[in-house]
Design a protein around this motif. Structure first.
Motif, PDB file in Angstrom:
ATOM      1  N   VAL A  86       0.834  -1.201   0.000  1.00 39.89           N
ATOM      2  CA  VAL A  86       0.000   0.000   0.000  1.00 39.89           C
ATOM      3  C   VAL A  86       0.871   1.255   0.000  1.00 39.89           C
ATOM      4  O   VAL A  86       0.555   2.248  -0.675  1.00 39.89           O
ATOM      5  N   PHE A  87       1.983   1.228   0.745  1.00 44.03           N
ATOM      6  CA  PHE A  87       2.901   2.372   0.739  1.00 44.03           C
ATOM      7  C   PHE A  87       3.444   2.627  -0.665  1.00 44.03           C
ATOM      8  O   PHE A  87       3.556   3.780  -1.098  1.00 44.03           O
ATOM      9  N   VAL A  88       3.789   1.557  -1.371  1.00 46.78           N
ATOM     10  CA  VAL A  88       4.285   1.700  -2.743  1.00 46.78           C
ATOM     11  C   VAL A  88       3.208   2.327  -3.630  1.00 46.78           C
ATOM     12  O   VAL A  88       3.484   3.215  -4.449  1.00 46.78           O
ATOM     13  N   ILE A  89       1.959   1.860  -3.470  1.00 46.26           N
ATOM     14  CA  ILE A  89       0.851   2.408  -4.253  1.00 46.26           C
ATOM     15  C   ILE A  89       0.684   3.895  -3.973  1.00 46.26           C
ATOM     16  O   ILE A  89       0.510   4.716  -4.879  1.00 46.26           O
ATOM     17  N   ILE A  90       0.734   4.261  -2.677  1.00 41.74           N
ATOM     18  CA  ILE A  90       0.571   5.670  -2.301  1.00 41.74           C
ATOM     19  C   ILE A  90       1.712   6.512  -2.854  1.00 41.74           C
ATOM     20  O   ILE A  90       1.498   7.594  -3.417  1.00 41.74           O
ATOM     21  N   VAL A 245      12.848  -4.088  -0.288  1.00 48.79           N
ATOM     22  CA  VAL A 245      12.028  -5.042  -1.034  1.00 48.79           C
ATOM     23  C   VAL A 245      11.069  -4.408  -2.029  1.00 48.79           C
ATOM     24  O   VAL A 245      10.337  -5.129  -2.709  1.00 48.79           O
ATOM     25  N   LYS A 246      11.053  -3.051  -2.124  1.00 51.75           N
ATOM     26  CA  LYS A 246      10.043  -2.454  -3.007  1.00 51.75           C
ATOM     27  C   LYS A 246      10.200  -2.909  -4.454  1.00 51.75           C
ATOM     28  O   LYS A 246       9.211  -2.975  -5.191  1.00 51.75           O
ATOM     29  N   GLY A 247      11.421  -3.258  -4.852  1.00 54.06           N
ATOM     30  CA  GLY A 247      11.623  -3.773  -6.199  1.00 54.06           C
ATOM     31  C   GLY A 247      11.256  -5.245  -6.333  1.00 54.06           C
ATOM     32  O   GLY A 247      11.152  -5.766  -7.444  1.00 54.06           O
ATOM     33  N   LEU A 248      11.061  -5.927  -5.179  1.00 54.75           N
ATOM     34  CA  LEU A 248      10.753  -7.351  -5.203  1.00 54.75           C
ATOM     35  C   LEU A 248       9.283  -7.638  -4.905  1.00 54.75           C
ATOM     36  O   LEU A 248       8.838  -8.779  -5.059  1.00 54.75           O
ATOM     37  N   LEU A 249       8.539  -6.626  -4.463  1.00 56.28           N
ATOM     38  CA  LEU A 249       7.162  -6.864  -4.058  1.00 56.28           C
ATOM     39  C   LEU A 249       6.306  -7.415  -5.187  1.00 56.28           C
ATOM     40  O   LEU A 249       5.407  -8.222  -4.957  1.00 56.28           O
ATOM     41  N   ASP A 250       6.577  -6.964  -6.410  1.00 54.51           N
ATOM     42  CA  ASP A 250       5.801  -7.439  -7.553  1.00 54.51           C
ATOM     43  C   ASP A 250       5.940  -8.947  -7.764  1.00 54.51           C
ATOM     44  O   ASP A 250       5.114  -9.557  -8.451  1.00 54.51           O
TER      45      ASP A 250
END
Length: 340
Positions: A86-90, A245-250
């Motif tokens: 959700v943080f990434v989306i925001i 991990v933001k690059g790995l969340l997908d």
């Protein structure tokens, strides 16, 4: 029952505040883009601190309580990864510059920690006064699990957030981030920047996550102290974990499914606990050991299955999941995202 002295609470809160101050210093007073090496180092540090605390806690209070702490910590840590989605989306929706993302995350973590303290105190009080709250918490988690599974391929719609809508409608807003400030003056007029709306979005999403995570950890332990420290240590490493991990969340395409299974399991455990206490002692209960094994196994299987899926289908993308159907998809590409 766990006995925690005033000194124990004081020392624990002191450690949490010191780590929080360290996070605040790194995230706000020294804004910069965080690289992989720095994020990995700080993530390792926070996890090591949480493990060390758990070992000391288990040695002092007994390993039954120690197992409850580690089970609670793993539950909260896994749910916090969903927070990161959700943080990434925001961040993407509001096109937050990388150098200001630390500040947003740090304040978001502080808000989350304060909200969890409030919910923990409220939850502990209700459980001590009314045993049927175990049933209500259990049913809430089962309902959340069903909804999360139904909408596992969706993302929360930030544009539907009532507070964000109200902020855009009623507050004077700048188009730019104005040096990372939340409030600024332009031509003598006080105005809010998009960063203020970002914090509103993160803070309101923290409320929703607290409504799920607090009953979930109470399903592992009914000790308020353990609930608090499990939440605190899970949240304190969130800033560094985001950049790691933001690059790995997908790639974690089955994470929402795994979390739905964990929430349903803990919900069923709470219902059984209520039935054991209020209906009949013959109703079986789920032990902490079994809970810990189930949670770890589900997370491992979820992670391995996700990586195998992405390897076979590189176009597969993970989603945060939602407790209700989204009216639109809030995620936009970097070249389309514009600050509002």
């Amino acid at each position: 029952m766990l006995e925690v002295t005033a000194l124990g609470w004081t020392l624990t809160i002191g450690v949490i505040v010191a780590l929080l101050a360290l996070d605040l210093t790194l995230g706000v007073l020294r804004p910069h883009a965080v690289g992989f090496r720095e994020a990995a180092a700080w993530s390792t540090f926070y996890i090591a601190v949480a493990i060390a605390f758990g070992v000391v806690f288990g040695m002092v209070s007994g390993w039954d309580f120690g197992a409850q702490y580690f089970a609670g910590y793993i539950v909260e840590k896994s749910l916090s990864v969903d927070n990161l989605f959700v943080f990434v989306i925001i961040m993407t929706t509001f096109a937050v510059p990388e150098k200001y993302q630390q500040e947003v995350l740090t304040f978001g973590i502080i808000i989350a920690l304060v909200l969890r303290v409030i919910f923990i105190a409220l939850g502990a009080t209700l459980l001590s006064l009314f045993s049927f709250m175990f049933l209500l918490f259990g049913l809430l988690l089962i309902f959340t699990a069903v909804q999360l599974f139904r909408h596992r391929d969706e993302d929360p719609d930030i544009e539907d957030n009532a507070l964000v809508k109200a902020g855009r409608r009623f507050l004077p807003m700048t188009d730019d981030y104005v040096g990372g400030k939340m409030i600024t003056k332009i031509d003598g007029r006080r105005m809010f920047t998009p960063l203020f709306l970002v914090l509103i979005a993160i803070g309101s999403s923290d409320i929703l996550f607290a409504l799920d995570s607090i009953p979930a950890v109470f399903g592992v332990t009914d000790e308020a102290y353990i609930v608090f420290i499990a939440n605190a240590f899970a949240l304190l490493g969130l800033r560094a974990l985001f950049f790691l991990v933001k690059g790995l969340l997908d790639r974690l395409v089955y994470l929402s499914t795994g979390l739905a299974i964990i929430l349903a399991f803990i919900g069923a455990k709470l219902v059984l606990h209520w039935a054991h206490k209020d209906i009949s002692n013959s109703v079986p209960e789920v032990s902490t050991g079994i809970s810990l094994v189930v949670i770890v196994v589900v997370l491992v299987v979820t992670t391995v299955a996700s990586l195998m899926k992405v390897r076979k289908d590189p176009d597969a993308k993970a989603h945060a999941g939602s407790v209700r159907a989204s009216s639109s998809t809030p995620v936009v590409s970097d070249d389309q995202a514009q600050p509002r």
